[in-house]
Every structure is written in structure tokens, then in C-alpha cells.
Write an enzyme that holds these catalytic residues in place. Structure first.
Site, short mmCIF file in Angstrom:
data_model
loop_
_atom_site.label_atom_id
_atom_site.label_comp_id
_atom_site.label_asym_id
_atom_site.label_seq_id
_atom_site.Cartn_x
_atom_site.Cartn_y
_atom_site.Cartn_z
N GLY A 1 32.80 54.66 36.12
CA GLY A 1 32.77 55.84 36.98
C GLY A 1 32.91 55.48 38.45
O GLY A 1 33.63 56.15 39.21
N THR A 2 32.24 54.42 38.87
CA THR A 2 32.27 54.04 40.29
C THR A 2 33.69 53.74 40.74
O THR A 2 34.14 54.22 41.79
CB THR A 2 31.38 52.79 40.52
OG1 THR A 2 30.05 53.10 40.06
CG2 THR A 2 31.33 52.40 41.98
N ALA B 1 32.44 55.62 29.99
CA ALA B 1 32.17 55.62 28.53
C ALA B 1 30.71 55.35 28.18
O ALA B 1 30.21 55.85 27.18
CB ALA B 1 33.07 54.60 27.86
N THR C 1 44.98 43.23 33.52
CA THR C 1 45.14 43.35 32.06
C THR C 1 44.14 44.35 31.50
O THR C 1 42.94 44.29 31.81
CB THR C 1 44.95 41.96 31.40
OG1 THR C 1 45.92 41.09 31.96
CG2 THR C 1 45.12 42.02 29.89
N CYS D 1 20.17 53.34 39.36
CA CYS D 1 20.73 52.53 40.43
C CYS D 1 19.66 52.25 41.48
O CYS D 1 19.80 51.34 42.28
CB CYS D 1 21.88 53.26 41.08
SG CYS D 1 22.88 54.15 39.91
#
Ligand code: PMP
Length: 381
Positions: free
Chosen positions: A71-72, A200, A237, A330
Site C-alpha cells: 500500500g505504501t 494483499a 522483476t 506503524c
């Protein structure tokens, strides 16, 4: 020791099916998706089928999904490129956004000639839509960044209303939907959102992977340069097993959405009822005891405890095997209080311990009984 995991807004346990799908890929598809031989082509085809399937769950097209490390990174990609490449010179946001958004905007302010406006938030954590309308009147190249589901207090933004307000006023709309994707249906054909961030690990998928939805033809450019992966928007990749894990997690989340929402909502309802019974003076932060206006996955409570006792409480819960969170994960290792609660609570309530309990399909009522019992015991002692 008995352990209870009530910190699902920080991260979730992976589903068995997710792990199985990832192991299978790690064993059988180690080719680099950029290689032109058969090993590479098979990995490439997996990545592209995941992109297509993930897009379908939010009614987007495959080309609008860019895989990121979470997300970040998705928030950073969108916000930073919007200012650097799309000429955005005014961002409207709120003080209760996640730091992935707030700290990125703070940094952008240092680097660019950018005006930042904060939309008013009431004492329940609701965005003041009329103030947003006023801010949108400011003549500039504006981007609105407001989160879908608040990770600390659970308030839900009316995405459709905000998206239409933005369109009417010619502004771009970015939403951090890290706590929303996989938990709510989001139809991006129906709602004119320009950019969205997802991760995810918040919907029983792997950590270190997420995606940005970038609406077609918006002209965003990469943050990370190198290869031509992700249509040139994110070099490096591809993490094939993580992408497959994300797809499997989202598939299970949306295939079972109705039943699982009912299940988790039932747990939240039970928690609210039991904790009110055990600790009648308890307060709920924001609207978090409201089963409709706040997400079904979390509850944020302000406990009637003397400030001297407050710092010890999370520690004591941890000793009893209970995982929950002060503010958001966080910050739980830091001494700073929550910037979200600081916006909505009185100074007096800020001195008391606020705790976020967040639930998933892997929790039970029996765990709730245990946690409520321990909390009552700690508060009464
Ligand atoms: N936004 C919100 C609302 C979140 O809850 C989180 C995770 N705490 C993030 C962004 C960051 O996502 P990630 O951990 O995948 O970088």
C-alpha cells in the site's frame, strides 16, 4: 499460553489456500517473467492472468492494475507522480489519513510549490463534505486524497459521493483503500475514482505486495526506474508468488464476501455488547461501535483508566497473549500518540488508553469472552 490475535487491521493471517497457491508457484514457476523462453513465458502468463482476475474483482481493466510492494508504495507512486507529472499543485486531504499518504504529501510540499488543504473532520471522524466542496472551489490543478476505511477508527468514506464531487469540480481523486479492498465491493466502472491503493496482507494475502489502480490515460509515470515491467510504470522483476498469493486471497475474499462479512460483523457486534456490559464507562472512538457507519472489522475503544496505568495496559494484554493495537501498528513501537485520535479526542480522553481491536474470520466469540474478561480484570485491579 493462550493467544488471541485481534490485530487484523495491522495484518492478517494468510489463508491456507493462499499459501498452497504460492508454494506451488515457487516450486513450479521460477522463470523470470521478462525472459522469452518457456520458463519465463509461463511466469509472465501467470502474472497477467492474476492481473486480469484482480482487475475483475474491482471492475477495472487489467491495464489499470500495477503491482507494487504494498500500500505504501502504491500511495507514493500515485501522489508523487501526480504532482511531478500531472501538474497537480493543490492536494486536499485530511489529518486522519494514514502516514503513507500524510508523510508523502509532507515530503512533496518540501520538493514542490504545492498547496495542501485539510478538510475538516468532526469529533466522530467524519469528513465534512460541505467543507470539501468549499475547498474544491479553489482554482488549481487539484487532487483529493481521502482514505476509504480509516485504519484506526474504522470510519467509511462515501467513495461515490466524493468521486462525483471531484468530477464535478475537475479534480483528481485518489483513495487509499488498503483497509477496504477485499472487505467491500468496489466497482470502479460505477465510481469515477482515478487512483486507488491496495495491499494483499490486509485481506489474508502475503506481505510485501499490493497494487495501484491507475485509471486509463491518466498519464502517471514511474517512481522506480529500470526495466519495462508493469507497462513501464514500476521497474523490477515481478514477485510472481506474491502476485499469485494476492490473486488467490482476493478471489477467496470476494467469493465468500457475504458470508464472511456476516461472520466478522457478528463478532464485532458481540464484542461491543460484551465490553459495554463488562465496562459500562467505556467509550468508542469515532463511530466504531456503529455497525453500519464503521467497518465491521474493527473497534477502537477509550478505556476509563487513570493515565498512570495507561502505558502498562497494552503490555499487560500482551503478557496475557492478547495481540491488539494502540492506534495503528506503524506507531505501536513508538512513543508518539495516534495522530488520528489526536484529531478527534478531547485532551482528557487522549490521556486514557485507546486500544484498537480488529477481527477476522479466524476469530471466535470464545476469544472475545477471554479478552473482555482480561480487560475487566486489568481495569478493576
Ligand atoms: N494505508 C492504510 C490505511 C494502512 O492501514 C496501511 C497498513 N497499515 C498502509 C496504507 C500501508 O500499507 P503497506 O503496509 O502494504 O505498505
Amino acid at each position: 499460553m493462550k493467544t488471541v490475535y485481534f490485530d487484523n487491521a495491522a495484518t492478517t493471517q494468510m489463508r491456507e489456500e493462499v499459501i498452497t497457491s504460492m508454494v506451488e508457484v515457487m516450486q513450479n514457476n521460477f522463470g523470470n517473467p521478462s525472459s522469452s523462453h518457456g520458463f519465463g513465458r509461463s511466469s509472465k502468463s501467470l502474472v497477467e492472468s492474476c492481473r486480469k482476475e484482480i482487475a475483475s474483482y474491482i471492475n477495472a481493466t487489467a491495464g489499470e492494475i500495477i503491482f507494487t510492494s504494498g500500500g505504501t508504495e502504491a500511495d507514493n507512486l500515485i501522489l508523487r507522480s501526480a504532482v511531478r507529472d500531472l501538474g497537480v499543485n493543490h492536494i486536499i486531504t485530511s489529518k486522519i489519513e494514514h502516514h503513507a499518504v500524510l508523510h508523502t504529501i509532507e515530503q512533496l510540499e518540501k520538493e514542490h510549490d504545492l498547496k495542501v488543504s485539510f478538510v475538516d473532520v468532526d469529533s466522530n471522524g467524519n469528513i465534512e463534505y460541505t467543507h470539501l466542496e468549499t475547498l474544491l472551489e479553489f482554482k488549481a490543478n487539484t487532487l483529493v486524497s481521502l482514505m476509504h476505511v480509516n485504519n484506526e477508527i474504522g470510519n467509511i468514506l462515501d467513495l461515490k459521493q466524493v468521486a462525483h464531487l471531484c468530477k464535478e469540480n475537475g479534480a483528481l481523486f485518489h483513495t487509499d483503500a488498503v483497509q477496504g479492498v477485499g472487505h467491500y465491493n468496489i466497482d470502479l466502472q460505477d465510481i469515477p475514482i482515478d487512483f486507488l491503493a491496495a495491499a494483499a496482507h490486509k485481506f489474508h494475502g502475503p506481505k510485501g505486495v499490493g497494487f495501484a489502480f491507475i485509471r486509463k490515460n491518466t498519464g502517471l509515470k514511474p517512481l522506480i526506474f529500470g526495466g519495462e515491467q508493469e507497462r513501464g510504470l514500476r521497474a523490477g522483476t515481478e514477485s510472481v508468488h506474491n502476485i499469485v498469493g494476492s490473486k488467490t486471497a482476493l478471489k477467496y475474499a470476494y467469493d465468500n464476501l457475504e458470508a464472511e462479512v456476516e461472520n466478522v460483523k457478528g463478532l464485532k457486534e458481540y464484542f461491543v455488547k460484551e465490553i459495554k456490559k463488562a465496562i459500562p464507562e467505556i467509550k468508542f472512538n469515532g463511530l466504531s461501535d456503529d455497525l453500519e457507519k464503521s467497518t465491521y472489522t474493527l473497534v477502537s475503544v477509550c478505556l476509563p483508566v487513570h493515565p498512570d496505568k495507561a502505558t502498562m495496559l497494552l503490555f499487560q494484554l500482551d503478557l496475557k497473549g492478547i495481540a491488539c493495537s494502540k492506534g495503528s501498528a506503524c506507531q505501536s513501537g513508538s512513543s508518539k500518540g495516534s495522530h488520528v485520535l489526536a484529531e478527534i479526542l478531547s485532551d482528557e480522553d487522549m490521556q486514557k488508553p485507546s486500544i484498537r481491536f480488529s477481527f477476522s474470520i479466524y476469530n471466535t466469540k470464545e476469544e472475545i469472552n477471554y479478552v473482555v474478561g482480561v480487560l475487566k480484570e486489568l481495569i478493576d485491579s
